[in-house]
Motif scaffolding. Structure first.
Motif, short mmCIF file in Angstrom:
data_model
loop_
_atom_site.label_atom_id
_atom_site.label_comp_id
_atom_site.label_asym_id
_atom_site.label_seq_id
_atom_site.Cartn_x
_atom_site.Cartn_y
_atom_site.Cartn_z
N GLY A 32 1.20 -1.14 0.19
CA GLY A 32 -0.35 0.13 -0.15
C GLY A 32 1.18 1.06 -0.04
N ALA A 33 1.66 1.47 1.01
CA ALA A 33 3.27 2.53 0.83
C ALA A 33 3.30 2.44 -0.44
CB ALA A 33 3.90 1.51 1.49
N VAL A 34 3.33 2.05 -1.72
CA VAL A 34 3.33 2.27 -3.14
C VAL A 34 3.01 3.12 -3.75
CG1 VAL A 34 3.83 1.40 -5.72
CG2 VAL A 34 5.07 -0.07 -3.87
N PHE A 35 1.71 3.29 -3.23
CA PHE A 35 0.37 4.43 -3.56
C PHE A 35 0.70 5.62 -2.71
CE2 PHE A 35 -1.61 0.02 -4.55
CZ PHE A 35 -1.56 0.13 -6.17
N THR A 36 1.36 5.54 -1.78
CA THR A 36 1.26 6.79 -0.90
C THR A 36 2.46 6.87 -1.23
OG1 THR A 36 0.12 4.82 0.99
CG2 THR A 36 1.40 7.24 1.60
N ALA A 37 3.39 7.02 -1.71
CA ALA A 37 5.14 7.11 -1.60
C ALA A 37 4.57 8.44 -3.46
CB ALA A 37 6.16 6.64 -2.11
N THR A 38 4.00 7.45 -4.03
CA THR A 38 4.03 8.24 -5.83
C THR A 38 2.65 9.31 -5.10
OG1 THR A 38 3.99 5.58 -6.35
CG2 THR A 38 2.60 7.52 -7.68
N GLY A 39 1.74 9.17 -4.29
CA GLY A 39 0.91 10.23 -4.64
C GLY A 39 1.26 11.27 -3.54
N VAL A 40 2.12 10.94 -2.40
CA VAL A 40 3.17 12.25 -1.78
C VAL A 40 3.46 12.47 -2.34
CG1 VAL A 40 4.05 13.02 0.08
CG2 VAL A 40 2.23 11.06 0.30
N PHE A 101 -5.06 -1.62 2.65
CA PHE A 101 -4.11 -1.77 1.69
C PHE A 101 -5.51 -0.87 0.56
CE2 PHE A 101 -4.28 -3.11 -3.11
CZ PHE A 101 -2.71 -2.67 -2.94
N ALA A 102 -7.02 -1.45 0.54
CA ALA A 102 -7.84 -0.65 -0.72
C ALA A 102 -7.66 1.05 -0.32
CB ALA A 102 -9.05 -1.22 -0.71
N TRP A 103 -7.76 1.22 1.01
CA TRP A 103 -8.00 2.78 1.36
C TRP A 103 -6.66 3.66 0.91
CZ3 TRP A 103 -4.41 6.57 2.64
CH2 TRP A 103 -5.52 7.45 3.28
N SER A 104 -5.43 3.32 0.25
CA SER A 104 -4.02 3.66 0.35
C SER A 104 -4.13 4.18 -1.67
CB SER A 104 -2.91 2.30 0.61
OG SER A 104 -2.22 2.90 1.52
N PHE A 105 -5.27 2.77 -2.56
CA PHE A 105 -4.83 2.75 -3.22
C PHE A 105 -6.33 3.64 -4.50
CE2 PHE A 105 -7.43 1.08 -6.88
CZ PHE A 105 -6.38 1.38 -8.14
N VAL A 106 -7.11 3.53 -3.54
CA VAL A 106 -8.09 4.72 -3.77
C VAL A 106 -8.03 6.68 -3.65
CG1 VAL A 106 -10.11 5.24 -3.19
CG2 VAL A 106 -9.90 3.20 -3.34
N ALA A 115 -14.26 8.97 -2.01
CA ALA A 115 -14.26 7.58 -2.30
C ALA A 115 -13.41 6.63 -0.99
CB ALA A 115 -13.90 6.78 -3.74
N ALA A 116 -12.36 7.06 -1.14
CA ALA A 116 -11.19 6.75 0.01
C ALA A 116 -11.86 7.49 1.44
CB ALA A 116 -10.40 7.30 0.03
N LEU A 117 -12.69 8.06 1.61
CA LEU A 117 -13.77 8.62 3.18
C LEU A 117 -14.85 7.43 3.13
CD1 LEU A 117 -14.39 9.96 5.20
CD2 LEU A 117 -16.30 11.27 3.69
N VAL A 118 -15.76 6.76 1.93
CA VAL A 118 -16.33 5.36 2.10
C VAL A 118 -15.54 4.21 2.52
CG1 VAL A 118 -17.52 4.05 0.65
CG2 VAL A 118 -17.98 6.87 0.69
N VAL A 119 -14.23 4.10 2.04
CA VAL A 119 -13.80 2.85 2.00
C VAL A 119 -12.76 2.73 3.65
CG1 VAL A 119 -11.66 1.28 1.87
CG2 VAL A 119 -12.45 2.62 0.02
N ILE A 120 -12.97 4.40 4.21
CA ILE A 120 -12.24 4.30 5.04
C ILE A 120 -13.07 3.59 6.17
CG2 ILE A 120 -12.13 6.69 5.89
CD1 ILE A 120 -9.28 6.14 7.10
N LEU A 121 -14.54 4.37 5.90
CA LEU A 121 -15.80 3.85 7.47
C LEU A 121 -16.38 2.53 7.49
CD1 LEU A 121 -17.63 7.01 6.08
CD2 LEU A 121 -16.99 6.75 8.49
N ALA A 122 -15.48 1.86 6.15
CA ALA A 122 -16.11 0.63 5.68
C ALA A 122 -15.02 -0.57 6.49
CB ALA A 122 -16.20 -0.21 4.75
N LEU A 123 -13.65 0.79 6.34
CA LEU A 123 -12.66 -0.36 7.67
C LEU A 123 -13.03 -0.41 8.59
CD1 LEU A 123 -9.77 -1.47 7.75
CD2 LEU A 123 -8.61 1.08 7.08
N LEU A 124 -13.46 1.07 9.58
CA LEU A 124 -13.11 1.53 10.52
C LEU A 124 -14.34 0.31 10.77
CD1 LEU A 124 -13.73 5.54 11.31
CD2 LEU A 124 -12.04 3.32 12.44
N PHE A 125 -15.56 0.22 10.64
CA PHE A 125 -16.52 -0.87 10.70
C PHE A 125 -15.76 -2.21 11.12
CE2 PHE A 125 -19.43 -4.06 9.29
CZ PHE A 125 -20.53 -3.69 10.02
N PHE A 126 -15.03 -2.83 9.95
CA PHE A 126 -14.73 -4.05 10.41
C PHE A 126 -13.20 -4.20 11.01
CE2 PHE A 126 -16.87 -4.97 6.05
CZ PHE A 126 -17.52 -5.90 6.48
#
Length: 166
Positions: A32-40, A101-106, A115-126
């Motif tokens: 996931g950090a690969v996406f993060t590094a690219t985005g940052v 992982f999906a959150w970093s990608f999104v 869309a990342a906010l939607v993913v992270i809310l699902a992540l919190l639930f899980f």
């Protein structure tokens, strides 16, 4: 049906299996950090940052620690759990790990803040659901997920704030 070697492995080789559980979680983080590094390095620096956003260098050590705690928690459940309860708990753990992982990608890979906010809310639930399932098997495992839950709660605020500001 579970084989005898699967149920004995974490007990017979505790350090090896603990290391493997932590390594799996860290590898998800590294991927996931690969996406993060690219985005940052690109669009993230152009965003208006929320007041409480920590400096970028904080995220690496925090996430490395959290992935290690997650791996240790999963290992405890693998080691102490039995039957369907263990399957469900580890299945939920896998779902939250995939959402992590999906959150970093999104967020970073797709540059899709809402869309990342939607993913992270699902992540919190899980994460909460996983911690509950872990609690039923080994309370230490559930407690190891508390810092992760706290950090992702904070990350949810950041994600929301980035969405509002940008």
């Amino acid at each position: 049906m579970e084989t005898t070697s699967q149920s004995r492995l974490p007990r017979e080789r505790p350090l090896l299996t603990l290391g493997a559980a932590i390594l799996v979680c860290e590898l998800v983080g590294i991927t996931g950090a690969v996406f993060t590094a690219t985005g940052v390095e690109s669009w993230y620096t152009t965003l208006e940052r929320p007041d409480l956003a920590p400096p970028n260098w904080v995220f690496g050590p925090v996430w490395t620690t959290l992935y290690a705690l997650m791996g240790a928690a999963a290992w405890l459940v693998w080691r102490e759990g039995v039957g369907r309860a263990r399957q469900v708990a580890l299945g939920l753990f896998g779902v939250q790990l995939a959402l992590n992982f999906a959150w970093s990608f999104v967020f970073f890979g797709q540059e899709a803040i809402f869309a990342a906010l939607v993913v992270i809310l699902a992540l919190l639930f899980f994460i909460g659901t996983t911690a509950t399932a872990f609690w039923r098997i080994d309370r230490r495992a559930a407690l190891l997920l508390v810092p992760y839950l706290a950090w992702v709660s904070f990350a949810t605020y950041l994600n929301y704030a980035f969405w509002v500001l940008n």
